[in-house]
Design a protein around this motif. Sequence first.
Motif, PDB file in Angstrom:
ATOM      1  N   LYS A 171       0.849  -1.191   0.000  1.00 39.19           N
ATOM      2  CA  LYS A 171       0.000   0.000   0.000  1.00 39.19           C
ATOM      3  C   LYS A 171       0.889   1.247   0.000  1.00 39.19           C
ATOM      4  O   LYS A 171       1.943   1.243   0.617  1.00 39.19           O
ATOM      5  N   ILE A 172       0.421   2.267  -0.674  1.00 39.99           N
ATOM      6  CA  ILE A 172       1.179   3.520  -0.693  1.00 39.99           C
ATOM      7  C   ILE A 172       1.032   4.170   0.677  1.00 39.99           C
ATOM      8  O   ILE A 172      -0.079   4.401   1.157  1.00 39.99           O
ATOM      9  N   LYS A 173       2.169   4.442   1.309  1.00 39.35           N
ATOM     10  CA  LYS A 173       2.127   5.051   2.640  1.00 39.35           C
ATOM     11  C   LYS A 173       1.975   6.552   2.515  1.00 39.35           C
ATOM     12  O   LYS A 173       2.578   7.172   1.648  1.00 39.35           O
ATOM     13  N   ARG A 174       1.190   7.114   3.401  1.00 38.67           N
ATOM     14  CA  ARG A 174       1.068   8.572   3.436  1.00 38.67           C
ATOM     15  C   ARG A 174       2.364   9.139   3.993  1.00 38.67           C
ATOM     16  O   ARG A 174       2.887   8.609   4.963  1.00 38.67           O
ATOM     17  N   THR A 175       2.829  10.186   3.374  1.00 36.84           N
ATOM     18  CA  THR A 175       4.118  10.709   3.794  1.00 36.84           C
ATOM     19  C   THR A 175       4.074  11.319   5.191  1.00 36.84           C
ATOM     20  O   THR A 175       4.903  11.037   6.014  1.00 36.84           O
ATOM     21  N   LYS A 176       3.076  12.128   5.443  1.00 37.67           N
ATOM     22  CA  LYS A 176       3.011  12.758   6.764  1.00 37.67           C
ATOM     23  C   LYS A 176       1.563  13.047   7.113  1.00 37.67           C
ATOM     24  O   LYS A 176       0.772  13.401   6.261  1.00 37.67           O
ATOM     25  N   SER A 177       1.239  12.865   8.374  1.00 39.36           N
ATOM     26  CA  SER A 177      -0.133  13.118   8.803  1.00 39.36           C
ATOM     27  C   SER A 177      -0.432  14.617   8.739  1.00 39.36           C
ATOM     28  O   SER A 177       0.369  15.442   9.146  1.00 39.36           O
ATOM     29  N   THR A 178      -1.617  14.931   8.191  1.00 44.56           N
ATOM     30  CA  THR A 178      -2.028  16.341   8.143  1.00 44.56           C
ATOM     31  C   THR A 178      -2.966  16.653   9.307  1.00 44.56           C
ATOM     32  O   THR A 178      -3.427  17.767   9.452  1.00 44.56           O
ATOM     33  N   VAL A 179      -3.264  15.634  10.123  1.00 40.61           N
ATOM     34  CA  VAL A 179      -4.174  15.829  11.255  1.00 40.61           C
ATOM     35  C   VAL A 179      -3.430  16.546  12.382  1.00 40.61           C
ATOM     36  O   VAL A 179      -2.438  16.047  12.901  1.00 40.61           O
ATOM     37  N   LYS A 180      -3.909  17.728  12.728  1.00 39.42           N
ATOM     38  CA  LYS A 180      -3.238  18.512  13.771  1.00 39.42           C
ATOM     39  C   LYS A 180      -3.725  18.096  15.164  1.00 39.42           C
ATOM     40  O   LYS A 180      -2.956  17.855  16.064  1.00 39.42           O
ATOM     41  N   GLU A 181      -5.066  18.021  15.299  1.00 37.56           N
ATOM     42  CA  GLU A 181      -5.641  17.724  16.616  1.00 37.56           C
ATOM     43  C   GLU A 181      -6.223  16.313  16.631  1.00 37.56           C
ATOM     44  O   GLU A 181      -6.976  15.926  15.745  1.00 37.56           O
ATOM     45  N   LEU A 182      -5.840  15.540  17.642  1.00 31.34           N
ATOM     46  CA  LEU A 182      -6.352  14.183  17.770  1.00 31.34           C
ATOM     47  C   LEU A 182      -7.619  14.175  18.612  1.00 31.34           C
ATOM     48  O   LEU A 182      -7.674  14.824  19.658  1.00 31.34           O
ATOM     49  N   THR A 183      -8.639  13.457  18.141  1.00 24.81           N
ATOM     50  CA  THR A 183      -9.867  13.263  18.919  1.00 24.81           C
ATOM     51  C   THR A 183     -10.209  11.777  18.858  1.00 24.81           C
ATOM     52  O   THR A 183      -9.596  11.020  18.097  1.00 24.81           O
ATOM     53  N   LEU A 184     -11.214  11.363  19.614  1.00 22.05           N
ATOM     54  CA  LEU A 184     -11.637   9.960  19.600  1.00 22.05           C
ATOM     55  C   LEU A 184     -12.243   9.575  18.254  1.00 22.05           C
ATOM     56  O   LEU A 184     -12.306   8.398  17.909  1.00 22.05           O
ATOM     57  N   ASP A 185     -12.663  10.576  17.459  1.00 20.17           N
ATOM     58  CA  ASP A 185     -13.244  10.301  16.140  1.00 20.17           C
ATOM     59  C   ASP A 185     -12.200  10.297  15.019  1.00 20.17           C
ATOM     60  O   ASP A 185     -12.532  10.021  13.861  1.00 20.17           O
ATOM     61  N   THR A 186     -10.951  10.605  15.364  1.00 16.97           N
ATOM     62  CA  THR A 186      -9.891  10.626  14.349  1.00 16.97           C
ATOM     63  C   THR A 186      -9.601   9.203  13.868  1.00 16.97           C
ATOM     64  O   THR A 186      -9.453   8.284  14.670  1.00 16.97           O
ATOM     65  N   GLY A 187      -9.525   9.045  12.545  1.00 21.26           N
ATOM     66  CA  GLY A 187      -9.222   7.729  11.970  1.00 21.26           C
ATOM     67  C   GLY A 187      -7.786   7.321  12.254  1.00 21.26           C
ATOM     68  O   GLY A 187      -6.876   8.151  12.183  1.00 21.26           O
ATOM     69  N   LEU A 188      -7.596   6.046  12.562  1.00 22.30           N
ATOM     70  CA  LEU A 188      -6.257   5.532  12.883  1.00 22.30           C
ATOM     71  C   LEU A 188      -5.308   5.693  11.688  1.00 22.30           C
ATOM     72  O   LEU A 188      -4.162   6.109  11.841  1.00 22.30           O
ATOM     73  N   ILE A 189      -5.806   5.387  10.490  1.00 21.36           N
ATOM     74  CA  ILE A 189      -4.979   5.513   9.284  1.00 21.36           C
ATOM     75  C   ILE A 189      -4.810   6.981   8.914  1.00 21.36           C
ATOM     76  O   ILE A 189      -3.718   7.435   8.580  1.00 21.36           O
ATOM     77  N   GLU A 190      -5.909   7.728   9.020  1.00 25.28           N
ATOM     78  CA  GLU A 190      -5.924   9.158   8.671  1.00 25.28           C
ATOM     79  C   GLU A 190      -4.842   9.945   9.420  1.00 25.28           C
ATOM     80  O   GLU A 190      -4.193  10.821   8.860  1.00 25.28           O
ATOM     81  N   CYS A 191      -4.624   9.614  10.710  1.00 21.93           N
ATOM     82  CA  CYS A 191      -3.674  10.396  11.513  1.00 21.93           C
ATOM     83  C   CYS A 191      -2.261   9.799  11.503  1.00 21.93           C
ATOM     84  O   CYS A 191      -1.372  10.294  12.186  1.00 21.93           O
ATOM     85  N   GLY A 192      -2.063   8.735  10.716  1.00 25.72           N
ATOM     86  CA  GLY A 192      -0.723   8.129  10.643  1.00 25.72           C
ATOM     87  C   GLY A 192      -0.299   7.546  11.983  1.00 25.72           C
ATOM     88  O   GLY A 192       0.831   7.743  12.437  1.00 25.72           O
ATOM     89  N   PHE A 193      -1.202   6.817  12.626  1.00 20.34           N
ATOM     90  CA  PHE A 193      -0.962   6.291  13.973  1.00 20.34           C
ATOM     91  C   PHE A 193       0.352   5.516  14.082  1.00 20.34           C
ATOM     92  O   PHE A 193       0.700   4.718  13.227  1.00 20.34           O
ATOM     93  N   THR A 194       1.082   5.793  15.177  1.00 18.46           N
ATOM     94  CA  THR A 194       2.282   5.027  15.538  1.00 18.46           C
ATOM     95  C   THR A 194       2.220   4.789  17.051  1.00 18.46           C
ATOM     96  O   THR A 194       1.317   5.294  17.717  1.00 18.46           O
ATOM     97  N   PHE A 195       3.192   4.065  17.567  1.00 13.71           N
ATOM     98  CA  PHE A 195       3.239   3.846  19.021  1.00 13.71           C
ATOM     99  C   PHE A 195       4.184   4.851  19.692  1.00 13.71           C
ATOM    100  O   PHE A 195       4.739   4.591  20.737  1.00 13.71           O
ATOM    101  N   GLY A 196       4.340   5.998  19.056  1.00 14.22           N
ATOM    102  CA  GLY A 196       5.230   7.037  19.566  1.00 14.22           C
ATOM    103  C   GLY A 196       4.591   7.907  20.635  1.00 14.22           C
ATOM    104  O   GLY A 196       3.430   7.710  21.041  1.00 14.22           O
ATOM    105  N   ASN A 197       5.353   8.925  21.056  1.00 15.15           N
ATOM    106  CA  ASN A 197       4.950   9.782  22.173  1.00 15.15           C
ATOM    107  C   ASN A 197       3.648  10.538  21.948  1.00 15.15           C
ATOM    108  O   ASN A 197       2.850  10.699  22.871  1.00 15.15           O
ATOM    109  N   ARG A 198       3.427  11.021  20.718  1.00 18.39           N
ATOM    110  CA  ARG A 198       2.218  11.809  20.451  1.00 18.39           C
ATOM    111  C   ARG A 198       0.969  11.009  20.819  1.00 18.39           C
ATOM    112  O   ARG A 198       0.050  11.511  21.474  1.00 18.39           O
ATOM    113  N   PHE A 199       0.933   9.743  20.422  1.00 16.22           N
ATOM    114  CA  PHE A 199      -0.249   8.909  20.661  1.00 16.22           C
ATOM    115  C   PHE A 199      -0.261   8.347  22.077  1.00 16.22           C
ATOM    116  O   PHE A 199      -1.317   8.162  22.671  1.00 16.22           O
TER     117      PHE A 199
END
Length: 201
Positions: free
Chosen positions: A62-90
């Motif tokens: 699958k073509i990976k998105r280069t960078k997440s454009t989602v600035k603010e995370l909410t419970l309705d934010t899509g996991l793929i849409e926000c480029g989810f990782t197991f890093g500090n932000r999440f």
Amino acid sequence: MERPEFQKIKDFDEFCKYYWYREELIQICKSLGLKANGSKIELNNVIKAYFSGERILPEKKKIKRTKSTVKELTLDTGLIECGFTFGNRFREFFAEQTGVTPFKFNVDMVATAKAVKENGDESFTLGNLLEIYYGKRTYAKYDKSALQWNKFVKDFCEDDATKIYGERLKAAAALWKVVRESEMKKVYTHELFEKYKDSIM
């Protein structure tokens, strides 16, 4: 019971009589040109399909998105849409949601995030992942069978009776070989040790 080469196995029932490491399943699938990633359960299903005459082929990358454009995370934010990782932000986001600091992702969350990305499931949200954390939802379960060997060795070494061996890891491996190549449960017990202790010296 000596395990034959995979090529000599006639059907899936015969294949299931033997223990296979995940790495071995990956090599078998690769050699057959089949999908060769995923948990042991997923790889077993690929091999089961193969014996039934169905070929589950590798997925196209699958073509990976280069960078997440989602600035603010909410419970309705899509996991793929926000480029989810197991890093500090999440980690910080889930710490805020749960009140648990430091927040640690559990194994089912890890398995789910991986499956969501592999499936390209754009409907799955961070809120859904939070439900996985609380056990209110199931999407993908962690393949605990991958830990059988580690648990076996740990239990073997915790049994004081096994101190009779100078090289306990080698003795554990010899006993594991007996268990792996049999139809016994893949767990260590003191009774198992008593039964085979003389043959694994």
